[in-house]
Design a protein around this motif. Structure first.
Motif, PDB file in Angstrom:
ATOM      1  N   ALA A  78       0.743  -1.361   0.205  1.00 55.29           N
ATOM      2  CA  ALA A  78       0.097   0.058  -0.081  1.00 55.29           C
ATOM      3  C   ALA A  78       0.820   1.241  -0.085  1.00 55.29           C
ATOM      4  CB  ALA A  78      -0.834   0.129   1.242  1.00 55.29           C
ATOM      5  N   LEU A  79       1.954   1.269   0.616  1.00 54.44           N
ATOM      6  CA  LEU A  79       3.058   2.472   0.705  1.00 54.44           C
ATOM      7  C   LEU A  79       3.822   2.278  -0.791  1.00 54.44           C
ATOM      8  CD1 LEU A  79       4.451   4.572   2.296  1.00 54.44           C
ATOM      9  CD2 LEU A  79       6.082   2.858   2.839  1.00 54.44           C
ATOM     10  N   LEU A  80       4.179   1.180  -1.162  1.00 53.96           N
ATOM     11  CA  LEU A  80       4.867   1.333  -2.229  1.00 53.96           C
ATOM     12  C   LEU A  80       4.364   1.555  -3.490  1.00 53.96           C
ATOM     13  CD1 LEU A  80       6.810  -2.336  -1.631  1.00 53.96           C
ATOM     14  CD2 LEU A  80       7.739   0.003  -1.390  1.00 53.96           C
ATOM     15  N   VAL A  81       2.961   1.168  -3.737  1.00 50.89           N
ATOM     16  CA  VAL A  81       2.099   1.737  -4.731  1.00 50.89           C
ATOM     17  C   VAL A  81       2.124   3.208  -4.824  1.00 50.89           C
ATOM     18  CG1 VAL A  81      -0.254   1.726  -5.498  1.00 50.89           C
ATOM     19  CG2 VAL A  81       0.870  -0.481  -5.034  1.00 50.89           C
ATOM     20  N   GLN A  82       2.422   3.930  -3.778  1.00 50.90           N
ATOM     21  CA  GLN A  82       2.266   5.459  -3.762  1.00 50.90           C
ATOM     22  C   GLN A  82       3.633   6.159  -3.833  1.00 50.90           C
ATOM     23  OE1 GLN A  82      -0.639   6.922  -0.652  1.00 50.90           O
ATOM     24  NE2 GLN A  82      -0.265   5.009  -0.013  1.00 50.90           N
ATOM     25  N   GLN A 261      -1.672   2.841  12.879  1.00 55.08           N
ATOM     26  CA  GLN A 261      -2.241   3.486  11.692  1.00 55.08           C
ATOM     27  C   GLN A 261      -3.467   4.251  11.882  1.00 55.08           C
ATOM     28  OE1 GLN A 261      -0.311   2.449   9.212  1.00 55.08           O
ATOM     29  NE2 GLN A 261       0.528   1.631  10.756  1.00 55.08           N
ATOM     30  N   LEU A 262      -4.076   4.001  13.127  1.00 53.37           N
ATOM     31  CA  LEU A 262      -5.402   4.655  13.440  1.00 53.37           C
ATOM     32  C   LEU A 262      -5.048   6.029  14.054  1.00 53.37           C
ATOM     33  CD1 LEU A 262      -7.675   2.231  15.119  1.00 53.37           C
ATOM     34  CD2 LEU A 262      -7.990   3.291  12.845  1.00 53.37           C
ATOM     35  N   VAL A 263      -3.933   6.327  14.799  1.00 51.91           N
ATOM     36  CA  VAL A 263      -3.429   7.672  15.267  1.00 51.91           C
ATOM     37  C   VAL A 263      -2.601   8.293  14.156  1.00 51.91           C
ATOM     38  CG1 VAL A 263      -3.631   6.781  17.705  1.00 51.91           C
ATOM     39  CG2 VAL A 263      -1.325   6.759  16.319  1.00 51.91           C
ATOM     40  N   SER A 264      -2.073   7.651  13.435  1.00 52.65           N
ATOM     41  CA  SER A 264      -1.394   8.436  12.342  1.00 52.65           C
ATOM     42  C   SER A 264      -2.034   9.275  11.267  1.00 52.65           C
ATOM     43  CB  SER A 264      -0.335   7.214  11.623  1.00 52.65           C
ATOM     44  OG  SER A 264       0.487   8.026  10.768  1.00 52.65           O
ATOM     45  N   LYS A 265      -1.282  10.312  11.142  1.00 54.00           N
ATOM     46  CA  LYS A 265      -1.784  11.283  10.057  1.00 54.00           C
ATOM     47  C   LYS A 265      -1.682  10.685   8.579  1.00 54.00           C
ATOM     48  CE  LYS A 265      -1.427  15.575  12.715  1.00 54.00           C
ATOM     49  NZ  LYS A 265      -0.926  17.038  12.818  1.00 54.00           N
ATOM     50  N   LEU A 271      -6.573   2.303   7.580  1.00 53.10           N
ATOM     51  CA  LEU A 271      -7.748   1.509   8.122  1.00 53.10           C
ATOM     52  C   LEU A 271      -8.934   2.304   8.258  1.00 53.10           C
ATOM     53  CD1 LEU A 271      -5.912  -0.663  10.975  1.00 53.10           C
ATOM     54  CD2 LEU A 271      -6.303  -1.277   8.813  1.00 53.10           C
ATOM     55  N   ARG A 272      -9.088   3.433   7.839  1.00 48.52           N
ATOM     56  CA  ARG A 272     -10.228   4.089   7.806  1.00 48.52           C
ATOM     57  C   ARG A 272     -11.111   3.689   6.576  1.00 48.52           C
ATOM     58  NH1 ARG A 272      -6.238   7.540   9.318  1.00 48.52           N
ATOM     59  NH2 ARG A 272      -6.395   8.395  11.561  1.00 48.52           N
ATOM     60  N   ALA A 273     -10.493   2.834   5.759  1.00 48.62           N
ATOM     61  CA  ALA A 273     -11.261   2.339   4.614  1.00 48.62           C
ATOM     62  C   ALA A 273     -12.521   1.485   5.116  1.00 48.62           C
ATOM     63  CB  ALA A 273     -10.644   1.265   3.767  1.00 48.62           C
ATOM     64  N   PHE A 274     -12.289   0.792   6.530  1.00 48.49           N
ATOM     65  CA  PHE A 274     -13.297   0.210   7.125  1.00 48.49           C
ATOM     66  C   PHE A 274     -14.512   1.005   7.509  1.00 48.49           C
ATOM     67  CE2 PHE A 274      -9.943  -2.872   7.793  1.00 48.49           C
ATOM     68  CZ  PHE A 274     -10.520  -3.987   7.171  1.00 48.49           C
ATOM     69  N   LEU A 275     -14.409   2.488   7.235  1.00 48.64           N
ATOM     70  CA  LEU A 275     -15.472   3.445   7.691  1.00 48.64           C
ATOM     71  C   LEU A 275     -16.684   2.987   6.550  1.00 48.64           C
ATOM     72  CD1 LEU A 275     -13.839   6.272   9.056  1.00 48.64           C
ATOM     73  CD2 LEU A 275     -15.023   4.821  10.272  1.00 48.64           C
ATOM     74  N   SER A 276     -16.184   2.564   5.461  1.00 46.61           N
ATOM     75  CA  SER A 276     -17.122   2.158   4.343  1.00 46.61           C
ATOM     76  C   SER A 276     -17.766   1.106   4.806  1.00 46.61           C
ATOM     77  CB  SER A 276     -16.449   2.205   3.061  1.00 46.61           C
ATOM     78  OG  SER A 276     -15.648   3.409   2.521  1.00 46.61           O
ATOM     79  N   PRO A 277     -19.045   1.038   5.005  1.00 52.43           N
ATOM     80  CA  PRO A 277     -19.795  -0.196   5.701  1.00 52.43           C
ATOM     81  C   PRO A 277     -19.902  -1.382   4.529  1.00 52.43           C
ATOM     82  CG  PRO A 277     -21.305   1.695   5.012  1.00 52.43           C
ATOM     83  CD  PRO A 277     -20.135   2.019   4.906  1.00 52.43           C
ATOM     84  N   MET A 278     -20.163  -1.091   3.390  1.00 51.83           N
ATOM     85  CA  MET A 278     -19.903  -2.290   2.434  1.00 51.83           C
ATOM     86  C   MET A 278     -18.620  -2.718   2.015  1.00 51.83           C
ATOM     87  SD  MET A 278     -22.892  -3.306   1.269  1.00 51.83           S
ATOM     88  CE  MET A 278     -23.611  -2.756   2.989  1.00 51.83           C
ATOM     89  N   PHE A 279     -17.347  -1.988   2.353  1.00 50.73           N
ATOM     90  CA  PHE A 279     -16.038  -2.504   2.354  1.00 50.73           C
ATOM     91  C   PHE A 279     -15.878  -3.404   3.457  1.00 50.73           C
ATOM     92  CE2 PHE A 279     -11.746  -2.477   3.545  1.00 50.73           C
ATOM     93  CZ  PHE A 279     -10.890  -2.741   2.353  1.00 50.73           C
ATOM     94  N   SER A 280     -16.518  -3.159   4.751  1.00 53.64           N
ATOM     95  CA  SER A 280     -16.231  -3.935   5.805  1.00 53.64           C
ATOM     96  C   SER A 280     -17.056  -4.957   5.849  1.00 53.64           C
ATOM     97  CB  SER A 280     -16.684  -2.912   7.156  1.00 53.64           C
ATOM     98  OG  SER A 280     -16.000  -1.700   7.239  1.00 53.64           O
ATOM     99  N   LEU A 281     -18.331  -5.089   5.210  1.00 53.90           N
ATOM    100  CA  LEU A 281     -19.022  -6.334   5.134  1.00 53.90           C
ATOM    101  C   LEU A 281     -18.548  -7.205   4.218  1.00 53.90           C
ATOM    102  CD1 LEU A 281     -21.934  -7.990   5.910  1.00 53.90           C
ATOM    103  CD2 LEU A 281     -22.859  -6.490   4.198  1.00 53.90           C
ATOM    104  N   SER A 282     -18.180  -6.755   3.114  1.00 56.71           N
ATOM    105  CA  SER A 282     -17.485  -7.643   2.103  1.00 56.71           C
ATOM    106  C   SER A 282     -16.147  -8.246   2.572  1.00 56.71           C
ATOM    107  CB  SER A 282     -17.112  -6.648   0.861  1.00 56.71           C
ATOM    108  OG  SER A 282     -18.392  -6.132   0.339  1.00 56.71           O
ATOM    109  N   PRO A 404      -5.052   1.837  -2.916  1.00 53.31           N
ATOM    110  CA  PRO A 404      -4.006   1.125  -2.549  1.00 53.31           C
ATOM    111  C   PRO A 404      -4.248   0.233  -1.180  1.00 53.31           C
ATOM    112  CG  PRO A 404      -3.320   3.174  -3.341  1.00 53.31           C
ATOM    113  CD  PRO A 404      -4.717   3.315  -3.347  1.00 53.31           C
ATOM    114  N   HIS A 405      -4.981   1.032  -0.333  1.00 53.49           N
ATOM    115  CA  HIS A 405      -5.401   0.555   1.016  1.00 53.49           C
ATOM    116  C   HIS A 405      -6.110  -0.461   1.075  1.00 53.49           C
ATOM    117  CE1 HIS A 405      -2.847   3.864   2.572  1.00 53.49           C
ATOM    118  NE2 HIS A 405      -3.313   4.707   1.932  1.00 53.49           N
TER     119      HIS A 405
END
Length: 500
Positions: A78-82, A261-265, A271-282, A404-405
């Motif tokens: 996820a880092l290397l792709v950027q 990951q949660l406290v880093s800017k 991991l904020r990708a999990f705030l998207s409900p369908m991504f989390s469910l999937s 990427p994440h």
């Protein structure tokens, strides 16, 4: 997040003139041979033990190390792709894979062969996230299902054909040809990529968080390694120190990684990708389905070889039709997803999965080869209806900046769930077998006791696999078709042209 959303619309327009098909073909060729390599060598372990004069427990490292490196590398991707362009990442991955393949082919002994496998794994670990991230960037949401389905053909067909192809090669050639025959195609993929592959990703060069990389490596590596060693036939299972200590250390490191990951800017893996409900469910649904899939991928070959006394090659032939069917259905289900959404595929697919897992609990020593082929084919149809549509639907809800994440999260958790699934179901089978031997039925034929005990253990494991499938049905009922953030931005712009 808003910046990413607002930028997404124009970026898709800029990519309209890019020829997508040559890029997709390039990705498919590279991915096919790197993923094929995961299962190509497994059937040659018996020959390798004799030729290299090392025990089976040592040879197993050729498989364990591969899974371990891929599990470690994917989160870092996820880092290397950027940091690197699409071309740099893909060509770099395939060059590494080609070098590793050559090292394996000419290896004078086990240590060099293991080094070659690790280099190959680095290439594969970089390949998978790049492949998925490129499709997300290159194709608009309404066309992603078909593109992801094409990748599903590769991801499912390559490992399915691996054992059969390996068996054919080993019929007349030695194990080194498993690498010699792959090498030209790997080099060809590099040459095609040099000509046709375009840069489609955004190079933002975020800050490198060394501590996150260390925690990720120890966390995911420890968990994959720990679970991979539970099934060691010469080990002590869960009570083995190398199992529980690596799981404990890996778990602690993973908790610290998540917290960081949660406290880093600028998190390495957002991991904020999990705030998207369908991504989390999937994500949860895919883990559950992967567990059911691995119960079959591990248990059926064991039943065929140790229960029905088939050769590894014959067992590979039995499993081949299902793998081929799944591969060719993946593009079809991808197109159906684009047209109808995920529910019409995921819900029936999960119901079929429950039914076929029940059928697997009824197999015994009298079950015919044709019946086993039929059951396996039905299961692979169910998997094709769930895997790629659900995965694409979940990723579609993410903004472009999270691609990427999201791909790294899904690929990592699939690797980890694969390792956990193998260990979990082998443990259930082993315990069930021991219980049957300890307390056999009164009228049991003692000569058939080991085989009947194995059959009982496999039944127990398939019953648990059916429970996972039932959970998948429940989760699939909550799946809804997602609309990508960039599509919503474009729709609002069309409704309010004055604000554009």
């Amino acid at each position: 997040m808003n910046t990413a959303d607002n930028a997404a619309g124009p970026q898709f327009k800029e990519l309209e003139n890019v020829k997508r098909l040559p890029i997709l073909i390039t990705l498919i060729i590279g991915a096919f041979f790197s993923i094929l390599n995961e299962t190509l060598l497994n059937i040659a372990f018996v020959d390798l033990v004799k030729d290299l004069e090392v025990p089976y427990t040592t040879i197993q490292w050729l498989s364990t190390s591969y899974m371990l490196v891929v599990g470690i590398l994917i989160p870092v991707s996820a880092l290397l792709v950027q940091w690197f362009t699409t071309r740099q990442m893909f060509i770099g991955a395939m060059v590494l894979f080609s070098i590793g393949t050559l090292v394996c082919a000419i290896a004078p002994g086990f240590p060099v062969l293991l080094v070659g496998r690790i280099i190959q794994a680095f290439g594969t670990g970089l390949m998978l996230p790049v492949m998925m991230n490129t499709i997300l960037v290159l194709y608009p949401p309404e066309k992603r299902g078909a593109a992801m389905g094409s990748m599903g053909l590769v991801i499912m067909f390559a490992p399915a054909i691996g054992p059969t192809l390996s068996g054919l090669i080993l019929e007349s050639l030695n194990w080194r040809w498993l690498f010699y025959l792959v090498l030209p195609f790997a080099i060809l993929s590099v040459l095609i990529a040099t000509v046709y592959l375009k840069n489609v990703s955004d190079v933002t060069k975020p800050k490198v968080d060394v501590l996150s990389i260390i925690l990720s490596t120890v966390g995911f590596g420890g968990i994959v390694y720990g679970f991979s060693n539970v099934g060691d036939p010469e080990g002590a299972g869960w009570s083995e120190p190398k199992v529980y200590w690596t799981l404990i250390v890996g778990g602690i490191a993973l908790i610290l990684f998540i917290w960081r990951q949660l406290v880093s800017k600028q998190p390495m893996l957002n991991l904020r990708a999990f705030l998207s409900p369908m991504f989390s469910l999937s994500t949860v649904l895919l883990i559950i389905v992967m567990m059911s899939l691995f119960s079959t991928l591990m248990l059926l070959p064991i039943f065929l070889q140790q229960g029905l006394l088939m050769t590894a090659f014959a067992a590979g032939i039995i499993l081949l039709p299902g793998g081929i069917l799944n591969g060719f259905l993946s593009p079809v289900t991808g197109k159906l997803f684009d047209k109808f959404g995920p529910r019409v595929l995921a819900i029936p697919g999960a119901l079929i999965l429950v039914g076929v897992m029940y059928l697997f609990t009824t197999i015994d020593l009298e079950t015919t080869k044709g019946t086993l082929i039929l059951y396996h084919c039905i299961m692979m149809v169910a998997i094709s209806m769930i895997m790629m549509p659900v995965q694409t639907n979940g990723l579609n809800q993410l903004p472009r900046a999270y691609y990427p994440h999201g791909t790294a999260i899904l690929n990592t958790l699939q690797q980890v769930s694969g390792a956990i699934g193998v260990a979990f179901f082998i443990s259930i089978m082993t315990n069930g077998t021991k219980d049957y031997i300890t307390n056999p039925p009164v009228d049991v034929n003692l000569e058939q006791l080991p085989t009947l005990a194995l059959n009982a253990g496999i039944h127990n494991a398939f019953k648990i696999g059916m429970v996972f499938a039932v959970v998948a049905v429940v989760l699939s009922l909550f799946i809804k078709k997602t609309k990508a953030p960039e599509a919503e931005v474009q729709q609002k712009a069309a409704l309010n042209p004055s604000k554009g």
